[in-house]
Motif scaffolding. Structure first.
Motif, PDB file in Angstrom:
ATOM      1  N   LEU A  90      -1.437   7.834   2.070  1.00 28.05           N
ATOM      2  CA  LEU A  90      -0.423   8.589   1.328  1.00 28.05           C
ATOM      3  C   LEU A  90      -1.046   9.413   0.212  1.00 28.05           C
ATOM      4  CD1 LEU A  90       1.441   6.750   2.981  1.00 28.05           C
ATOM      5  CD2 LEU A  90       2.854   6.464   0.958  1.00 28.05           C
ATOM      6  N   GLU A  91      -2.116   8.868  -0.421  1.00 27.72           N
ATOM      7  CA  GLU A  91      -2.754   9.602  -1.511  1.00 27.72           C
ATOM      8  C   GLU A  91      -3.449  10.869  -1.033  1.00 27.72           C
ATOM      9  OE1 GLU A  91      -3.937   6.448  -5.030  1.00 27.72           O
ATOM     10  OE2 GLU A  91      -5.423   7.027  -3.554  1.00 27.72           O
ATOM     11  N   ALA A  92      -3.909  10.872   0.204  1.00 26.83           N
ATOM     12  CA  ALA A  92      -4.672  12.016   0.712  1.00 26.83           C
ATOM     13  C   ALA A  92      -3.799  13.225   1.049  1.00 26.83           C
ATOM     14  CB  ALA A  92      -5.450  11.585   1.956  1.00 26.83           C
ATOM     15  N   ILE A  93      -2.483  13.028   1.027  1.00 29.39           N
ATOM     16  CA  ILE A  93      -1.584  14.135   1.397  1.00 29.39           C
ATOM     17  C   ILE A  93      -1.527  15.171   0.266  1.00 29.39           C
ATOM     18  CG2 ILE A  93       0.787  14.719   2.026  1.00 29.39           C
ATOM     19  CD1 ILE A  93       1.081  11.847   3.053  1.00 29.39           C
ATOM     20  N   ASP A  94      -1.618  16.420   0.620  1.00 31.30           N
ATOM     21  CA  ASP A  94      -1.519  17.513  -0.351  1.00 31.30           C
ATOM     22  C   ASP A  94      -0.138  17.464  -1.024  1.00 31.30           C
ATOM     23  OD1 ASP A  94      -1.412  19.911  -1.741  1.00 31.30           O
ATOM     24  OD2 ASP A  94      -2.535  21.010  -0.209  1.00 31.30           O
ATOM     25  N   GLY A 145       0.819  -1.214   0.000  1.00 31.36           N
ATOM     26  CA  GLY A 145       0.000   0.000   0.000  1.00 31.36           C
ATOM     27  C   GLY A 145       0.851   1.261   0.000  1.00 31.36           C
ATOM     28  N   TRP A 146       1.915   1.266   0.774  1.00 36.15           N
ATOM     29  CA  TRP A 146       2.809   2.430   0.791  1.00 36.15           C
ATOM     30  C   TRP A 146       3.462   2.633  -0.576  1.00 36.15           C
ATOM     31  CZ3 TRP A 146       5.537   1.484   6.169  1.00 36.15           C
ATOM     32  CH2 TRP A 146       4.723   2.039   7.177  1.00 36.15           C
ATOM     33  N   LEU A 147       3.871   1.521  -1.203  1.00 31.22           N
ATOM     34  CA  LEU A 147       4.494   1.623  -2.528  1.00 31.22           C
ATOM     35  C   LEU A 147       3.512   2.217  -3.542  1.00 31.22           C
ATOM     36  CD1 LEU A 147       6.940   1.003  -4.330  1.00 31.22           C
ATOM     37  CD2 LEU A 147       5.941  -1.261  -4.757  1.00 31.22           C
ATOM     38  N   ILE A 148       2.258   1.755  -3.482  1.00 30.51           N
ATOM     39  CA  ILE A 148       1.239   2.280  -4.397  1.00 30.51           C
ATOM     40  C   ILE A 148       0.976   3.759  -4.115  1.00 30.51           C
ATOM     41  CG2 ILE A 148      -1.208   2.122  -5.024  1.00 30.51           C
ATOM     42  CD1 ILE A 148      -0.991  -0.900  -4.461  1.00 30.51           C
ATOM     43  N   GLY A 149       0.870   4.102  -2.838  1.00 25.55           N
ATOM     44  CA  GLY A 149       0.594   5.501  -2.489  1.00 25.55           C
ATOM     45  C   GLY A 149       1.745   6.426  -2.819  1.00 25.55           C
ATOM     46  N   LYS A 201       9.482  10.533   6.742  1.00 26.23           N
ATOM     47  CA  LYS A 201       9.209  11.592   7.717  1.00 26.23           C
ATOM     48  C   LYS A 201       7.961  12.417   7.399  1.00 26.23           C
ATOM     49  CE  LYS A 201      13.976  12.199   9.270  1.00 26.23           C
ATOM     50  NZ  LYS A 201      15.100  13.153   9.485  1.00 26.23           N
ATOM     51  N   VAL A 202       7.537  12.379   6.145  1.00 26.07           N
ATOM     52  CA  VAL A 202       6.376  13.197   5.781  1.00 26.07           C
ATOM     53  C   VAL A 202       5.176  12.319   5.414  1.00 26.07           C
ATOM     54  CG1 VAL A 202       5.491  14.996   4.223  1.00 26.07           C
ATOM     55  CG2 VAL A 202       7.886  15.044   4.978  1.00 26.07           C
ATOM     56  N   GLU A 203       5.346  11.455   4.396  1.00 27.93           N
ATOM     57  CA  GLU A 203       4.202  10.684   3.909  1.00 27.93           C
ATOM     58  C   GLU A 203       3.700   9.686   4.950  1.00 27.93           C
ATOM     59  OE1 GLU A 203       4.258  10.295  -0.816  1.00 27.93           O
ATOM     60  OE2 GLU A 203       6.031   9.401   0.119  1.00 27.93           O
ATOM     61  N   VAL A 204       4.614   8.895   5.508  1.00 26.60           N
ATOM     62  CA  VAL A 204       4.185   7.887   6.487  1.00 26.60           C
ATOM     63  C   VAL A 204       3.583   8.550   7.717  1.00 26.60           C
ATOM     64  CG1 VAL A 204       5.012   6.073   8.038  1.00 26.60           C
ATOM     65  CG2 VAL A 204       5.818   6.153   5.676  1.00 26.60           C
ATOM     66  N   ARG A 205       4.180   9.633   8.151  1.00 28.14           N
ATOM     67  CA  ARG A 205       3.685  10.326   9.353  1.00 28.14           C
ATOM     68  C   ARG A 205       2.294  10.906   9.125  1.00 28.14           C
ATOM     69  NH1 ARG A 205       2.017  11.017  13.330  1.00 28.14           N
ATOM     70  NH2 ARG A 205       2.609  12.308  15.108  1.00 28.14           N
ATOM     71  N   LEU A 206       2.100  11.570   7.977  1.00 24.25           N
ATOM     72  CA  LEU A 206       0.793  12.163   7.711  1.00 24.25           C
ATOM     73  C   LEU A 206      -0.251  11.111   7.342  1.00 24.25           C
ATOM     74  CD1 LEU A 206       1.859  15.365   5.710  1.00 24.25           C
ATOM     75  CD2 LEU A 206       1.143  15.204   8.103  1.00 24.25           C
ATOM     76  N   GLY A 207       0.201   9.983   6.791  1.00 26.57           N
ATOM     77  CA  GLY A 207      -0.751   8.930   6.401  1.00 26.57           C
ATOM     78  C   GLY A 207      -1.080   7.971   7.527  1.00 26.57           C
TER      79      GLY A 207
END
Length: 241
Positions: A114-118, A49-53, A138-144
């Motif tokens: 991850l997709e929902a992140i601006d 899922g992370w790879l796809i996002g 530090k950004v995508e995983v944390r915000l997702g």
């Protein structure tokens, strides 16, 4: 009302706390199958899922696989796998069934988080000199993370409900009093088992709702409106000369 009272009496009967089918043992079996299945499903689904996002590739395949997996009848799949693997491998067949049912929620939670992140947030991180790995971790995983915790929450509830039918293939769990009580018309036992499953599901749902709220980074939470500020906002502005 009498059935409910009888179910409460059945739950607190001393006989329910002793022997190989005591409630603590059945609860332990239920939690074991739930946790081990969701853990295996997370190891499989979260990295995908992370790879796809992160890459934005393969989303259509993930949606199709998740939709197909959600449509699988859980009891039919469990019986099919028991027949294919044999009666000596019933626990393995059950765990495969639960893992397949948990994967869609975990996969969706991972890649939608991850997709929902601006995209402007990611561009800003890169503009600050972060590497791709730093942007991801530090950004995508944390915000997702809140949506991923939501996926774990949904997967746990799905598996807790499905493990109840594992008693049909003699795996125990909190479904055992229900399955055993129906043909014997012991409705206090059936209702007692159902109450335990419902309490477990509600407790897990509450815990992960709190975890999902706590996973939201402080910097992106909606500002809290205090009582004083609400009062000030509701009060009319003083008249000026």
């Amino acid at each position: 009302m009498n059935v409910f009272t009888d179910a409460i009496a059945w739950l607190f009967s001393p006989d329910r706390w002793e022997g190989p089918y005591s409630l603590p043992i059945l609860f332990g079996q239920h939690m074991y199958y739930t946790l081990i299945s969701v853990l295996i499903a997370a190891i499989i689904a979260v990295p995908i899922g992370w790879l796809i996002g992160h890459t934005g590739r393969g989303r259509e395949i993930a949606v199709a696989v998740s939709g197909a997996a959600r449509a699988i009848p859980s009891f039919g799949l469990l019986v099919l796998l028991v027949l294919l693997l044999g009666v000596l491998r019933i626990p393995e067949a059950a765990i495969i069934t639960f893992v397949l049912l948990a994967i869609p929620s975990l996969l969706a939670g991972a890649y939608t988080g991850l997709e929902a992140i601006d995209r402007r947030v990611l561009d800003s991180a890169r503009a600050m000199g972060m590497t791709e790995w730093q942007v991801f971790w530090k950004v995508e995983v944390r915000l997702g993370l809140p949506l991923l915790v939501g996926g774990i929450r949904a997967a746990l509830l799905q598996v807790i409900a499905t493990v109840t039918i594992a008693a049909y293939v003699n795996l125990g769990g909190l479904g055992w009093p229900i399955i055993q009580g129906i043909p014997l018309r012991k409705f206090d036992q059936v209702l007692g088992g159902a109450i335990l499953v419902a309490i477990l599901a509600l407790a897990v749902d509450l815990i992960f709702a709190l975890l999902q709220h706590a996973a939201v980074p402080a910097g992106v939470r909606a500002p809290t409106t205090t009582r004083r500020s609400r009062t000030a906002a509701a009060s009319p502005a003083p008249a000026t000369a």
